[in-house]
Design an enzyme around this catalytic site. Structure first.
Site, PDB file in Angstrom:
ATOM      1  N   GLU A   1      -7.227  -2.656   2.929  1.00 30.69           N
ATOM      2  CA  GLU A   1      -6.477  -1.424   3.180  1.00 30.69           C
ATOM      3  C   GLU A   1      -6.505  -1.076   4.657  1.00 30.69           C
ATOM      4  OE1 GLU A   1      -6.739   3.371   2.267  1.00 30.69           O
ATOM      5  OE2 GLU A   1      -7.908   1.993   1.022  1.00 30.69           O
TER       6      GLU A   1
ATOM      7  N   LYS B   1       0.844  -1.187   0.000  1.00 28.39           N
ATOM      8  CA  LYS B   1       0.000   0.000   0.000  1.00 28.39           C
ATOM      9  C   LYS B   1       0.881   1.239   0.000  1.00 28.39           C
ATOM     10  CE  LYS B   1      -3.184   2.705   2.860  1.00 28.39           C
ATOM     11  NZ  LYS B   1      -4.009   2.794   4.084  1.00 28.39           N
TER      12      LYS B   1
ATOM     13  N   GLU C   1      -8.777  11.847  12.861  1.00 26.83           N
ATOM     14  CA  GLU C   1      -8.017  10.625  13.163  1.00 26.83           C
ATOM     15  C   GLU C   1      -7.116  10.785  14.386  1.00 26.83           C
ATOM     16  OE1 GLU C   1      -5.448   7.121  10.943  1.00 26.83           O
ATOM     17  OE2 GLU C   1      -6.098   8.886   9.825  1.00 26.83           O
TER      18      GLU C   1
ATOM     19  N   GLU D   1     -12.004  10.832  -4.283  1.00 25.94           N
ATOM     20  CA  GLU D   1     -11.839  10.757  -2.829  1.00 25.94           C
ATOM     21  C   GLU D   1     -11.040  11.940  -2.298  1.00 25.94           C
ATOM     22  OE1 GLU D   1      -9.521   7.959   0.389  1.00 25.94           O
ATOM     23  OE2 GLU D   1     -10.721   6.946  -1.130  1.00 25.94           O
TER      24      GLU D   1
END
Length: 397
Positions: A241, A142, A197, A379
């Site tokens: 992911e 990733k 986050e 996104e």
């Protein structure tokens, strides 16, 4: 298990007053656990990557000896190991409860804007295709690729009004404003944002991390939103992911914690996005160890695969190769740590750097096998909307 509270048992300030008192040069941080406003500089904390937590602990000890009451280290750290940092022990700290949701939303003003994408969306999409080739070749599991918008107004940008709008429009976020001015800047520079986050929080023995990875834009139609939430939970690509991120966070915290709990992911929403989310909790084995402070835990965790990739070093190299703009503080960390080692640090996303008339904002997307370049452009465009809305802009990015 709760996050560390910014609030003392009987706070003497109101959250709205702290927000109203913010001026550029101050440090502001708020979340659902409380608010903190810091002013002045008692000491600056400068140390290389991997030693900042130790330097912060030494600065806090020295401040205590000199009579600074309830000293804290506050500030921000950039994405790269050699990136800029802005860590200080402030001279004055005021605390209050969490910001309310019913306060006034500051006006956006009447500025006219020019917007420059860096790179253009089609160039970013080509970078995603190049990243997918590296993944197909087995070099990467990733990688997170970001792009930038540079906005220029016809008048100086009012950071206090922008911060107030971010707090009011994103009540569940971790809002912040940090002076990150550096030599050579044409004017004071402020890092401002509303991150969803939590990188890590610590309160005594209790540790919480809340990695996010796997996302879809939020829309106005609630039926479609319900479909998107269900799609995220069912998506093999997005769950894979997310698993990269939660596994790495759990592995790092497992070095410090006992009784680590890693539940199945759920979906959380912001005003602009839906995210797969795992709230990881643990109990510190040695809370009195300076190497287990909130900042030390944050240094050990950064960068998570949510902002970098897997494996980390190869992902960092790919980011340097594929991203034309230096991220600066974007996808770094911002927060605070006190003399007991407690504190809270969040990932520096949904953020911008403001300098006079210029605003630079970044947004990134996690690229894994099966990613679609056009979908990643969409996104990142959706992620820009947090700052664009706060600036009074509703534009296609």
């Amino acid at each position: 298990m709760s996050s560390p509270a910014l609030v003392r048992p009987h706070p003497v300030h109101r959250a709205a007053d702290l927000l109203a008192a913010y001026l550029p040069g101050s440090f502001y941080y708020s979340s659902t656990t409380g608010s903190l406003l810091a002013d002045g500089v008692h000491a600056t904390v400068r140390a290389p990557h991997g030693t900042r937590a130790r330097a912060a602990a030494e600065a806090l000890d020295a401040a205590s000896v000199l009579g600074v009451g309830d000293p804290v280290v506050v500030g921000a750290i950039g994405f790269r190991p050699d990136a800029e940092t802005s860590l200080v022990v402030p001279a004055v700290v005021r605390r209050a409860g969490a910001p309310g949701t019913d306060g006034p939303v500051a006006a956006t003003g009447s500025a006219s804007w020019s917007i420059t994408p860096r790179p253009e969306p089609e160039v970013y999409a080509e970078g995603v295709r190049r990243a997918l080739a590296l993944i197909d070749d087995g070099e990467l599991g990733k990688v997170v690729l970001a792009r930038c918008l540079e906005l220029t107004a016809d008048q100086p940008v009012g950071v206090p009004a922008l911060l107030t709008r971010l707090v009011r429009l994103n009540p569940a976020a971790h809002a912040f404003a940090v002076d990150v001015s550096a030599p050579g800047d044409p004017a004071p520079r402020t890092l401002v944002g509303a991150s969803p986050e939590l990188l890590v929080s610590r309160r005594g023995h209790e540790v919480v991390a809340n990695p996010l990875a796997g996302s879809l834009p939020r829309v106005a139609d609630e039926a479609e939103n319900r479909r998107r939430v269900a799609a995220l939970l069912a998506s093999a690509k997005d769950r894979a992911e997310h698993a990269h991120v939660s596994a790495q966070v759990a592995e790092v915290l497992g070095r410090f914690c006992t009784d680590l709990d890693v539940p199945e992911p759920t979906v959380i929403g912001t005003p602009t996005m839906w995210h797969l989310s795992t709230r990881i909790t643990g109990r510190l084995a040695r809370p009195d160890d300076p190497g287990a402070s909130a900042l030390a835990l944050a240094e050990a965790l950064h960068p998570t695969p949510a902002v970098c990739g897997v494996p980390v070093e190869r992902a960092r190299a790919a980011i340097a190769e594929l991203e034309p703009e230096d991220r600066g503080y974007y996808s770094g960390l911002v927060g605070w740590t006190d003399a007991s080692g407690d504190g809270e640090w969040v990932v520096t996303i949904r953020s911008a750097e403001v300098c006079d008339r210029t605003v630079r904002l970044f947004a990134g997307a996690g690229i894994v096998a099966g990613s679609d370049p056009a979908a990643e452009v969409v996104e990142t465009s959706a992620k820009f909307r947090t700052l664009l809305r706060a600036l009074g802009l509703e534009v296609s990015a």
